[in-house]
Each structure stands twice: as structure tokens, then as C-alpha cells.
Write an enzyme that holds these catalytic residues in place. Structure first.
Site, PDB file in Angstrom:
ATOM      1  N   GLU A 398       0.851  -1.189   0.000  1.00  0.00           N
ATOM      2  CA  GLU A 398       0.000   0.000   0.000  1.00  0.00           C
ATOM      3  C   GLU A 398       0.885   1.237   0.000  1.00  0.00           C
ATOM      4  O   GLU A 398       1.784   1.361   0.837  1.00  0.00           O
ATOM      5  CB  GLU A 398      -0.877  -0.040   1.247  1.00  0.00           C
ATOM      6  CG  GLU A 398      -1.631   1.210   1.579  1.00  0.00           C
ATOM      7  CD  GLU A 398      -2.283   1.108   2.956  1.00  0.00           C
ATOM      8  OE1 GLU A 398      -2.276   2.134   3.671  1.00  0.00           O
ATOM      9  OE2 GLU A 398      -2.789   0.023   3.314  1.00  0.00           O
ATOM     10  N   HIS A 484      -3.597  -6.011  10.527  1.00  0.00           N
ATOM     11  CA  HIS A 484      -4.453  -7.043   9.937  1.00  0.00           C
ATOM     12  C   HIS A 484      -4.338  -8.374  10.675  1.00  0.00           C
ATOM     13  O   HIS A 484      -3.827  -9.351  10.129  1.00  0.00           O
ATOM     14  CB  HIS A 484      -4.075  -7.271   8.470  1.00  0.00           C
ATOM     15  CG  HIS A 484      -4.134  -6.057   7.612  1.00  0.00           C
ATOM     16  ND1 HIS A 484      -3.412  -5.949   6.432  1.00  0.00           N
ATOM     17  CD2 HIS A 484      -4.827  -4.908   7.733  1.00  0.00           C
ATOM     18  CE1 HIS A 484      -3.656  -4.768   5.883  1.00  0.00           C
ATOM     19  NE2 HIS A 484      -4.513  -4.121   6.653  1.00  0.00           N
TER      20      HIS A 484
END
Length: 546
Positions: A398, A484
């Protein structure tokens, strides 16, 4: 009336219920036509047919579909409903000037970027409070989680990414990938209101200069980038840039909540769930223990607290159907505790196993002075470097913003790697908590994969790493925290292939703890789609059939 019109009407009814709850100032949220019995159980303890623990992605899916099936359902959320403005007129605080709303019972904020030029200038002293972001600190790994109605959807960057199909088939081989990609991923994306950035606006706006710079530098290294969909309304963001609406993504808001623009779960699944008239949400209620009753149902010991952490009441709530949607950490801890204290002794040894941080590694690069990234940066990512080829060195990175309000010449990234290492949760009787067995050495494969990718970019551009952003030591790769968390109650091991917990009837897991430690991308769309698949089967075979 079409199905879509029904859904829109339910959302409107649900949003009205949220608004009424804010005006009333209570902790019970329900549409006016919700059953009195469910409201009574929420307030005073008692019986309700179905309980969903948590209000995150899997929990929200389960509650909506149970409500649509006519099942009275109570959701128990340990955080608060975030819809009442603070003294500054905003519901959430920004990243640059955080206050007590930022953090879950901390004396000081714990931002992922903890320093600048090795100086402790990022974090702030705050009063302990039921804030929106928690950093759960284990011995050698910390995990960021959202606290409040909507769970992680309140505090994440909203990147709505489907995993590579080949990798999905590798990690969940017993799940029909055709069903997932043809039916459940589209259903999840539609319900979550996933949208795409206007690429022309992206190319022209100052707010994404940082992403364009990183794209160009990746290209020099022979790497490609992809636009990433999001649940933040990109149309709203364009109006922010034009000065037509209040700023949120363009006002350094994200990890402590967005005051505008983001389609978090309270505006999508949860609003629709409340709109069925069958779902009630009880906030500031934390489930502590689970036991099976003589009739085969479940009894929960639940603590009610206020926003200052004061214990107000302890209740017992019982149900026939119990869905655990408290997230990888929460659901796993509840089941590990239940197994090892003997309240659910038939849980198998797979409960607590298979945990991983989705290969999360954060890193940053120092750009040349002639290559600025921009003082004005959107807090919502829009691009990723796609170097995922299913090899051990696979990376999806990302391109992250660093919205400091001034020029930093920093390119920041959250790398998602294919780290095969897994941790295990075990019960610690001394603290009555689940302890994570995970060592920093287990993150070496993730660091190595990220380093190989960004060494390549640095070499192509004549740049170096930033070593000053992750604490007071020299450190280029943040390998001691993750965004996550996945696993702990892995599908097909701790449960059957649809989340039914092994050893017990009518007990289900419906969140990220089902996914075995890694999914290769930001995971919430996968969690949502998998929950849609599982609860559809459970309602058909276990609920309506009985």
C-alpha cells in the site's frame, strides 16, 4: 418494491435508530419496532434467540442476515456508538492533535509512526477513555484494532481489495472460489459501498502527489502499481478539495476515525440490520465468559462499563445461537478462555492456532529534495505496488500517505507479505487473558520480502530508507505491530467449512479469525464475503430448518 429499495429503506430506518440513540444518550440501539424482549435482555440480562458478539465486518453481516430471516438478534459491543460530537463539534479527533477520543484506555497515544527525526513529537498524553483505536500489546507483537460500533471499519484506511484468486485458493482450498468471486465478493462490495477514484482527478490533484511520486519511482524499478477501490466516498473527497463540504480525508483524519466521507459499517450493514426491526445493539458491554446451558444453548457473562471504564453492572445473557464476531483477538480469546477454564471443554486444540499478522511490515523511504511528496496529502490510500506472484517473496505494498501538514520528502508504505510463520494464543490463568506466542524472529521472512522490494526501488532511484520514524532506535522496518490480525479459529480446523465451531452446536465464528494468518491484501472485503457465504448456509441449514 425491489430488493434494493427494501435495503435502502432498512438503511434509513437503521440510521434513524442510530440518531435516536444519540439523542437518548443510552447504550441500547434499536429500531422502534424491535422486540421488547430483545431490548429487555440488552438492558437487564435474560434470553434472546441469537447473540452476535462484536459489530465488525463478520458480525455485521451475520446480524443483518439473521434479522432478514426474522431472528431476534442482540449484538454486544464493548466500545461506544460514535455519533455524538465532542467539545470541538467533531465526533472524532484528527491525527495531528489527538485527544482522549483517539485511544482505548491509554495514558498516551500509541501511533504507528511514533517519532520524527527520532524525536518524540507524534504522541500525546491523554486521559484514559473508551476511545476509538486500541493497540493491544503482546510480548513481541502489537495489534491495532477498532473500538466502537463498526469495529475496524471506523479506523482503517478503507482499502477494499480482493485477494489474488490463486492465493485465495491456496489458503482456503475447501472454499469454492467460483462462488466467492462470482457471488459473495460482489455482494460484499455492493453492501460496503465500494467505489473507485476518478483517475483524471487523481492525476491532477495535489492531494495525491505522494502516490504519483511513489508510482513513478516503482516504475523506474520495473514494478507496476494498481488503483485500489475504497469505502471512502471519492466523490465526497473531490468536493472536499473544491471547498464545497467539510474536510475529513483532506484534514488528516483516518486512524482515529473520519468525521465525514467514510462508509463505515454503521452506515451500511449495521444500519440495514437495525432497519429489519429484529436487531438490537448494546454498546459498552464486554463479554467475559461463555458457558453451555443444560438445554444446549449458551450463557454469557457480560460486563457493562461507562466511557471512563467504571463497572456499572454484570449481566447474564443467554441465547440459542451464538455468533462470535469480536475479531481475531477477541473471538480467539473468548474461546481459548472457555476451553482452558472448562466452560466449553470440548473445543479442540486448533482453537488459538494459526494466527498471523497478514505479513504486515511498515517502511519508509527518503526522497531527494527535488522530489517532494506534498504538504497536502489525502489520508486515504489509492494505489498499491503489486508485486504478488505467489512466491515466498510476494509483496502487495500500500502506498500510504503521511499527512503531516508540511513537506517531509517521505514515501511511506504498508507492505503485505507472504509470511508463512504462525503464532498461537494460549490461556494465561494469572491474567485471565489469552497470551500470544509470537517472536520477532518469526517476522524475518516478511522483513526480507519487503526489503528485497524496497532495496530494488531505492537502487533504481538513488534513495535510502528513513530510520527515524518507528521509535528512538535506528529502524527501517516496523515489524513489531500489525493492522491485519488474522487466524486463531481457522476455517476447517477449529470450525467446519462454514464457521461452525467443532464440538458444539449452534456456536459459530464469523470474523477474521477464520482466515489462516494471511490473505495477501487488506482483509476486510474477504472477511465480509466469507461471512456472507457462511451465514447463508447456517441460516438455511441450522436456523430456518429447525
Amino acid at each position: 418494491m425491489t430488493a434494493q429499495q427494501h435495503l435502502s429503506r432498512r438503511r434509513m430506518l437503521g440510521m434513524a435508530a442510530f440518531g435516536a440513540a444519540a439523542l437518548a444518550g443510552g447504550t441500547t440501539i434499536a429500531a422502534p419496532r424491535a422486540a421488547a424482549a430483545a431490548k429487555s435482555a440488552a438492558d437487564n440480562g435474560g434470553y434472546v434467540p441469537a447473540v452476535v458478539i462484536g459489530t465488525g465486518y463478520g458480525a455485521a453481516v451475520s446480524a443483518l442476515r439473521l434479522g432478514e430471516a426474522g431472528v431476534q438478534t442482540l449484538m454486544l459491543e464493548m466500545g461506544q456508538l460514535w455519533n455524538q460530537p465532542g467539545p470541538d463539534g467533531n465526533i472524532f479527533c484528527g491525527m495531528l492533535n489527538p485527544d482522549k477520543r483517539s485511544s482505548w484506555f491509554k495514558n498516551r497515544t500509541e501511533a504507528p509512526l511514533g517519532s520524527f527525526l527520532w524525536l518524540d513529537v507524534v504522541n500525546r498524553n491523554i486521559d484514559p477513555y473508551a476511545g476509538v483505536l486500541d493497540r493491544v500489546n503482546y510480548d513481541q507483537m502489537s495489534v491495532y484494532v477498532g473500538r466502537g460500533v463498526g469495529g475496524g471499519s471506523l479506523v482503517n484506511g478503507g482499502m477494499a481489495v480482493e485477494p489474488k484468486r490463486s492465493y485465495f485458493e491456496e489458503i482456503l482450498p475447501r472454499v469454492d472460489s467460483s462462488e466467492m468471486y462470482d457471488r459473495y465478493f460482489p455482494r460484499a462490495n455492493s453492501m460496503l459501498r465500494v467505489n473507485h477514484i476518478d483517475t483524471k482527478w487523481f492525476e491532477d490533484t495535489e492531494w495525491y502527489k505522494f502516490a504519483r511520486v511513489s508510482r513513478e519511482q516503482a516504475g523506474k524499478a520495473g514494478l507496476g502499481t494498481v488503483f485500489v477501490p475504497n469505502v471512502y466516498d471519492f466523490g465526497y473527497m473531490q468536493r472536499e478539495a473544491a471547498g464545497e463540504v467539510p474536510k475529513s480525508a483532506l484534514a488528516t483524519e483516518v486512524i482515529y476515525g473520519n468525521n465525514h466521507g467514510k462508509q463505515s459499517l454503521d452506515k451500511t450493514y449495521l444500519a440495514a440490520a437495525l432497519g429489519t426491526g429484529k436487531v438490537t445493539i448494546q454498546t459498552l458491554h464486554q463479554v467475559k465468559t461463555i458457558r453451555q446451558t443444560k438445554d444446549g444453548g449458551y450463557a454469557l457473562t457480560v460486563e457493562q462499563k461507562d466511557t471512563d471504564g467504571k463497572l456499572l453492572a454484570t449481566k447474564e445473557i443467554s441465547c440459542r445461537y451464538l455468533f462470535l464476531g469480536a475479531g481475531s483477538l477477541g473471538s480467539t480469546e473468548l474461546l481459548v478462555r472457555a476451553r482452558d477454564t472448562g466452560t466449553l471443554p470440548n473445543l479442540n486444540s486448533e482453537v488459538g492456532a494459526g494466527w498471523g499478522p497478514n505479513g504486515n511490515i511498515m517502511t519508509a523511504r527518503a526522497n531527494h529534495m527535488w522530489n517532494p511528496t506534498g504538504a497536502h496529502q489525502s489520508s486515504i490510500p489509492a494505489l498499491g505496488i503489486d508485486a504478488w506472484d505467489n512466491s515466498d517473496s510476494s509483496v502487495f505494498a500500500e502506498i500510504a500517505p503521511m499527512p503531516a501538514g508540511l513537506e517531509t520528502w517521505v514515501s511511506l508504505y504498508l507492505a503485505i507479505t507472504k509470511n508463512p510463520q504462525r503464532g498461537t494464543f494460549v490461556y494465561d490463568a494469572a491474567t485471565d487473558r489469552a497470551k500470544l506466542n509470537w517472536t520477532r524472529d518469526q517476522n524475518a521472512p516478511a522483513v526480507n520480502a519487503a526489503k528485497a522490494l524496497f532495496d530494488r526501488i531505492n537502487k533504481a532511484n538513488g534513495t535510502i530508507y528513513r530510520y527515524d520514524l518507528f521509535g528512538t532506535q535506528l529502524k527501517a522496518f516496523a515489524d513489531d505491530f500489525c493492522y491485519h490480525p488474522l487466524g486463531g479459529c481457522v476455517l476447517g480446523k477449529a470450525t467446519d467449512d462454514y464457521g461452525r465451531v467443532a464440538g458444539y452446536k449452534n456456536l459459530y465464528v464469523t470474523d477474521g479469525s477464520l482466515i489462516p494468518g494471511s490473505v495477501g491484501v487488506n482483509p476486510f472485503v474477504t472477511i465480509t464475503a466469507l461471512a456472507e457465504r457462511n451465514v447463508e448456509r447456517i441460516i438455511k441449514q441450522d436456523v430456518t430448518a429447525s
